[in-house]
Design an enzyme around this catalytic site. Sequence first.
Site, PDB file in Angstrom:
ATOM      1  N   HIS A   1      10.945 -11.309 -12.425  1.00 16.26           N
ATOM      2  CA  HIS A   1      11.996 -10.682 -11.606  1.00 16.26           C
ATOM      3  C   HIS A   1      12.648  -9.600 -12.465  1.00 16.26           C
ATOM      4  CE1 HIS A   1      14.922 -11.081  -8.109  1.00 16.26           C
ATOM      5  NE2 HIS A   1      15.459 -10.144  -8.874  1.00 16.26           N
TER       6      HIS A   1
ATOM      7  N   ASP B   1      13.427  -0.004 -11.256  1.00 18.83           N
ATOM      8  CA  ASP B   1      14.445   1.020 -11.004  1.00 18.83           C
ATOM      9  C   ASP B   1      15.835   0.565 -11.452  1.00 18.83           C
ATOM     10  OD1 ASP B   1      14.314  -0.864  -8.993  1.00 18.83           O
ATOM     11  OD2 ASP B   1      13.996   0.557  -7.361  1.00 18.83           O
TER      12      ASP B   1
ATOM     13  N   GLY C   1      18.777  -6.312  -1.419  1.00 17.67           N
ATOM     14  CA  GLY C   1      19.892  -5.551  -0.857  1.00 17.67           C
ATOM     15  C   GLY C   1      20.903  -6.434  -0.153  1.00 17.67           C
TER      16      GLY C   1
ATOM     17  N   GLU D   1      21.738 -15.691  -2.872  1.00 18.40           N
ATOM     18  CA  GLU D   1      22.512 -15.015  -3.926  1.00 18.40           C
ATOM     19  C   GLU D   1      23.897 -14.704  -3.364  1.00 18.40           C
ATOM     20  OE1 GLU D   1      22.111 -11.161  -6.938  1.00 18.40           O
ATOM     21  OE2 GLU D   1      20.906 -11.211  -5.116  1.00 18.40           O
TER      22      GLU D   1
ATOM     23  N   ASP E   1      16.072  -9.357 -14.443  1.00 16.47           N
ATOM     24  CA  ASP E   1      16.641  -8.649 -13.291  1.00 16.47           C
ATOM     25  C   ASP E   1      16.716  -7.141 -13.557  1.00 16.47           C
ATOM     26  OD1 ASP E   1      17.447  -8.556 -10.660  1.00 16.47           O
ATOM     27  OD2 ASP E   1      19.516  -9.120 -11.053  1.00 16.47           O
ATOM     28  N   ASP E   2      17.808  -6.650 -14.131  1.00 17.35           N
ATOM     29  CA  ASP E   2      17.994  -5.208 -14.407  1.00 17.35           C
ATOM     30  C   ASP E   2      18.371  -5.038 -15.883  1.00 17.35           C
ATOM     31  OD1 ASP E   2      17.936  -4.131 -11.528  1.00 17.35           O
ATOM     32  OD2 ASP E   2      19.537  -5.619 -11.403  1.00 17.35           O
TER      33      ASP E   2
END
Length: 334
Positions: A12, A16, A170, A200, A278-279
């Site tokens: 995960h 971007d 999203g 989430e 994640d990010d």
Amino acid sequence: MITKNLPLTDLHRHLDGNIRTKTILELGQKFGIALPAYDIESLTPHVQIVEAEPSLVAFLSKLDWGVAVLGDLDACRRVAYENVEDALNAQIDYAELRFSPYYMAMKHKLPVAGVVEAVVDGVQAGMRDFGIKANLIGIMSRTFGTDACQQELDAILSQKDHIVAVDLAGDELGQPGERFVSHFKQVRDAGLNVTVHAGEAAGAESMWQAIQELGATRIGHGVKAIHDPKLMDYLAENRIGIESCLTSNFQTSTVDSLANHPLKQFLDHGVLACLNTDDPAVEGIELPYEYEVAAPAAGLSQEQIRQAQINGLELAFISDAEKAELKEKVKDRV
């Protein structure tokens, strides 16, 4: 700690959401985009979490700077390529890099299908140059509505031979999964796997819906499962994967502390949960941090951390032969 002689996976990981500060600076200058600062040190607090206090609003505002500088398809290709190098530098043996082509295309009105092709090109070049195995997961960004998601899905499916799964991410509350049933029928008909961000922002019902109506075999985050004993049993019995992202869940206020994260309870219950970033560029962490700092802070024992690492390989969207190859490659690593 990471078990060295087992493959390390990150399933995960938003491509971007992992755009280097240096790259944001260089692309911003190349395309004449006004940035909040013009050197790496000053720009970092605008694109990376440096605050101790968690805030979803702060997190999302930092996330948007990365895609704001994607001025052409070469920029998308570059970011994809650098993501593979970042995975190598984070000691990752196998990464599933997910991306929303609509989100990447939006700011500069790039062709969505062109973004998908550029990302595929960049990742394939990265694999050739860096010798790491990676696959792509296409994201439908539900925030932009069902029509935009269909456009996004068409673009993703145009490169379906280079993509292993489709995700829905999203606005989980404003755009519930029931609006995307027909989209995911197309995904399954194309022979691709399904993973969905659920549980989430919304509750356990969002996870049930993702599994039963959309066909998800993995769930991104899924923290709300802890409030539904039947769902916990179902996840364990049906080997539905949970892609846990500890630091991200704290920074976005999904959980109020790492100590209160349900990952330990998932593992205790026999749920196939694994550790992911994640990010990473926005969070200011990498996968080793999740194993060495976040997981112990969430109460995991070394045996549970090892189990999460094993689960990551089991849940990967690759064949048994590919999993065996990854195991063989690292079995003597110390």
